[in-house]
Write a protein that holds these residues in place. Structure first.
Motif, PDB file in Angstrom:
ATOM      1  N   TRP A  12      71.828 -88.296 129.168  1.00 39.02           N
ATOM      2  CA  TRP A  12      71.230 -88.217 130.492  1.00 39.02           C
ATOM      3  C   TRP A  12      71.152 -86.782 131.022  1.00 39.02           C
ATOM      4  O   TRP A  12      70.414 -86.512 131.984  1.00 39.02           O
ATOM      5  CB  TRP A  12      71.988 -89.090 131.487  1.00 39.02           C
ATOM      6  CG  TRP A  12      73.444 -88.777 131.654  1.00 39.02           C
ATOM      7  CD1 TRP A  12      74.487 -89.363 130.992  1.00 39.02           C
ATOM      8  CD2 TRP A  12      74.030 -87.818 132.543  1.00 39.02           C
ATOM      9  NE1 TRP A  12      75.682 -88.834 131.418  1.00 39.02           N
ATOM     10  CE2 TRP A  12      75.434 -87.876 132.377  1.00 39.02           C
ATOM     11  CE3 TRP A  12      73.517 -86.918 133.480  1.00 39.02           C
ATOM     12  CZ2 TRP A  12      76.318 -87.081 133.088  1.00 39.02           C
ATOM     13  CZ3 TRP A  12      74.388 -86.112 134.201  1.00 39.02           C
ATOM     14  CH2 TRP A  12      75.773 -86.191 134.000  1.00 39.02           C
ATOM     15  N   GLY A  13      71.857 -85.879 130.394  1.00 41.18           N
ATOM     16  CA  GLY A  13      71.781 -84.485 130.804  1.00 41.18           C
ATOM     17  C   GLY A  13      70.394 -83.892 130.669  1.00 41.18           C
ATOM     18  O   GLY A  13      70.087 -82.864 131.283  1.00 41.18           O
ATOM     19  N   GLY A  23      67.766 -85.156 131.861  1.00 39.80           N
ATOM     20  CA  GLY A  23      66.960 -85.530 133.017  1.00 39.80           C
ATOM     21  C   GLY A  23      66.891 -84.433 134.066  1.00 39.80           C
ATOM     22  O   GLY A  23      67.862 -83.697 134.287  1.00 39.80           O
ATOM     23  N   ARG A  24      65.733 -84.323 134.705  1.00 36.60           N
ATOM     24  CA  ARG A  24      65.576 -83.378 135.819  1.00 36.60           C
ATOM     25  C   ARG A  24      66.343 -83.897 137.024  1.00 36.60           C
ATOM     26  O   ARG A  24      66.257 -85.057 137.372  1.00 36.60           O
ATOM     27  CB  ARG A  24      64.094 -83.234 136.189  1.00 36.60           C
ATOM     28  CG  ARG A  24      63.842 -82.281 137.366  1.00 36.60           C
ATOM     29  CD  ARG A  24      62.387 -82.321 137.816  1.00 36.60           C
ATOM     30  NE  ARG A  24      62.001 -83.632 138.321  1.00 36.60           N
ATOM     31  CZ  ARG A  24      62.276 -84.070 139.553  1.00 36.60           C
ATOM     32  NH1 ARG A  24      62.966 -83.309 140.388  1.00 36.60           N
ATOM     33  NH2 ARG A  24      61.879 -85.273 139.942  1.00 36.60           N
ATOM     34  N   ARG A  25      67.082 -83.022 137.675  1.00 36.63           N
ATOM     35  CA  ARG A  25      67.864 -83.437 138.831  1.00 36.63           C
ATOM     36  C   ARG A  25      66.971 -83.582 140.065  1.00 36.63           C
ATOM     37  O   ARG A  25      66.130 -82.733 140.337  1.00 36.63           O
ATOM     38  CB  ARG A  25      68.959 -82.428 139.121  1.00 36.63           C
ATOM     39  CG  ARG A  25      70.270 -82.593 138.367  1.00 36.63           C
ATOM     40  CD  ARG A  25      70.128 -82.974 136.924  1.00 36.63           C
ATOM     41  NE  ARG A  25      71.419 -82.917 136.217  1.00 36.63           N
ATOM     42  CZ  ARG A  25      71.526 -83.006 134.916  1.00 36.63           C
ATOM     43  NH1 ARG A  25      70.439 -83.183 134.163  1.00 36.63           N
ATOM     44  NH2 ARG A  25      72.710 -82.951 134.338  1.00 36.63           N
ATOM     45  N   ASP A  81      75.960 -86.173 139.735  1.00 37.96           N
ATOM     46  CA  ASP A  81      75.007 -85.478 138.877  1.00 37.96           C
ATOM     47  C   ASP A  81      74.250 -86.472 138.007  1.00 37.96           C
ATOM     48  O   ASP A  81      73.041 -86.351 137.799  1.00 37.96           O
ATOM     49  CB  ASP A  81      75.742 -84.457 138.011  1.00 37.96           C
ATOM     50  CG  ASP A  81      74.788 -83.514 137.273  1.00 37.96           C
ATOM     51  OD1 ASP A  81      73.808 -83.048 137.897  1.00 37.96           O
ATOM     52  OD2 ASP A  81      75.017 -83.256 136.076  1.00 37.96           O
ATOM     53  N   SER A 108      71.699 -88.182 140.154  1.00 37.76           N
ATOM     54  CA  SER A 108      70.595 -87.262 140.409  1.00 37.76           C
ATOM     55  C   SER A 108      69.659 -87.155 139.222  1.00 37.76           C
ATOM     56  O   SER A 108      68.435 -87.084 139.372  1.00 37.76           O
ATOM     57  CB  SER A 108      71.152 -85.883 140.770  1.00 37.76           C
ATOM     58  OG  SER A 108      70.118 -84.962 141.018  1.00 37.76           O
ATOM     59  N   ALA A 109      70.224 -87.169 138.014  1.00 36.54           N
ATOM     60  CA  ALA A 109      69.400 -87.077 136.802  1.00 36.54           C
ATOM     61  C   ALA A 109      68.546 -88.336 136.624  1.00 36.54           C
ATOM     62  O   ALA A 109      67.362 -88.250 136.265  1.00 36.54           O
ATOM     63  CB  ALA A 109      70.287 -86.864 135.577  1.00 36.54           C
ATOM     64  N   ASP A 119      64.367 -88.610 137.079  1.00 35.48           N
ATOM     65  CA  ASP A 119      63.429 -89.089 136.060  1.00 35.48           C
ATOM     66  C   ASP A 119      62.595 -90.264 136.561  1.00 35.48           C
ATOM     67  O   ASP A 119      61.442 -90.413 136.151  1.00 35.48           O
ATOM     68  CB  ASP A 119      64.174 -89.485 134.785  1.00 35.48           C
ATOM     69  CG  ASP A 119      63.204 -89.592 133.620  1.00 35.48           C
ATOM     70  OD1 ASP A 119      62.778 -88.548 133.085  1.00 35.48           O
ATOM     71  OD2 ASP A 119      62.824 -90.732 133.273  1.00 35.48           O
TER      72      ASP A 119
END
Length: 286
Positions: A3-4, A6-8, A77, A80-81, A85
């Motif tokens: 999941w890192g 993904g755009r926050r 976080d 948010s990710a 998305d």
């Protein structure tokens, strides 16, 4: 789930720490109430009337004390990710049909929260309020998923968020308004085939549509992730929850659909990523 990648999102707001729960006098402490009483006595106004007025103001959605989650909060976080998305996915899908996607806010809360839909405590679970177009999430629900429902994994959590965002999509597309109109006309909202069930299953399908497009774009799913999401859908089906809590299943009181139905409609959206396959209201069989 990676999941890192993904755009926050900038639309996650932190209402934890008591900022979203009303108190007597619109959130006044004892000192504040004393000030109001003294002010009323000086001006000749009834202090009870002043407190009542402030209390009524305190029932409105409390958005003024919110701020972004603190840096280093890994759970926030993650939220948010995933939200970021969903914004990318639905923004692109709406643009394909000549529409503009209006991004919802996602409010984190702890214990209880006021929204345009009224007060809710954590026992309600994650929810979407069309009145203020916000998703509300107490992240203790994720721990409950693991301990009570045996539904663990990042993609299982992502499914929960995407389901609530699916309700926002329904609001933007006018589905929610049509269901509300049908309810006012006396149409059945509950039961095995009720409008509420069909609306929830459509949100499951829309969550699957998001998951398909997110995977196509980011390739962030790992072995076992899809099974984790399907397990989560199974775990929170009406039949399974009723069996656990009541020891029996009462289809006439269903509001979200059975475990099998929830998993099936999520998989329907995930298999093709086609919103047109999510018309649960026209489906003869759920």
């Amino acid at each position: 789930m990676q999941w890192g990648k993904g755009r926050r999102s900038d639309n996650v707001v932190d209402g934890r720490g008591g900022g979203g729960v009303g108190r007597l006098g619109g959130g006044l402490g004892l000192g504040g109430i004393a000030v109001v009483v003294v002010f009323g006595l000086i001006t000749g106004q009834n202090p009870l009337d002043l407190l009542a007025m402030l209390s009524e103001q305190g029932t409105a959605p409390a958005h003024t004390q919110q701020q972004p989650p603190p840096a280093g909060d890994r759970d926030a976080d993650f939220v948010s990710a995933i939200l970021g998305d969903t914004e990318d996915t639905w923004g692109a899908l709406f643009a394909q049909s000549g529409q503009q996607y209006q991004q919802p806010k996602l409010q984190l809360f702890s214990g209880g929260v006021r929204s345009a839909c009224g007060f809710a405590d954590s026992a309600v679970g994650p929810f979407y309020c069309p009145g203020d177009q916000r998703v509300y999430l107490d992240m203790s629900f994720f721990r409950e998923m693991e301990t009570r429902f045996a539904a663990a994994g990042d993609f299982a959590r992502a499914y929960v968020i995407a389901h609530e965002v699916g309700h926002h999509v329904q609001t933007l597309l006018g589905v929610s308004a049509k269901v509300d109109d049908a309810r006012r006309r006396g149409a059945s909202m509950e039961g095995a085939n009720g409008l509420s069930v069909r609306m929830e299953l459509q949100a499951d399908c829309l969550a699957g549509v998001w998951a398909y497009h997110a995977q196509q774009r980011l390739n962030w799913l790992e072995p076992g992730d899809l099974e984790a999401a399907l397990n989560a859908a199974n775990a929170i089906g009406d039949d399974r929850l009723q069996q656990q809590s009541r020891g029996r299943v009462v289809p006439d009181s269903f509001t979200h659909g059975t475990s099998a139905q929830r998993a099936r409609w999520f998989r329907t959206g995930f298999d093709k990523g086609d919103m047109n396959r999510c018309d649960t209201f026209a489906a003869r069989s759920l």
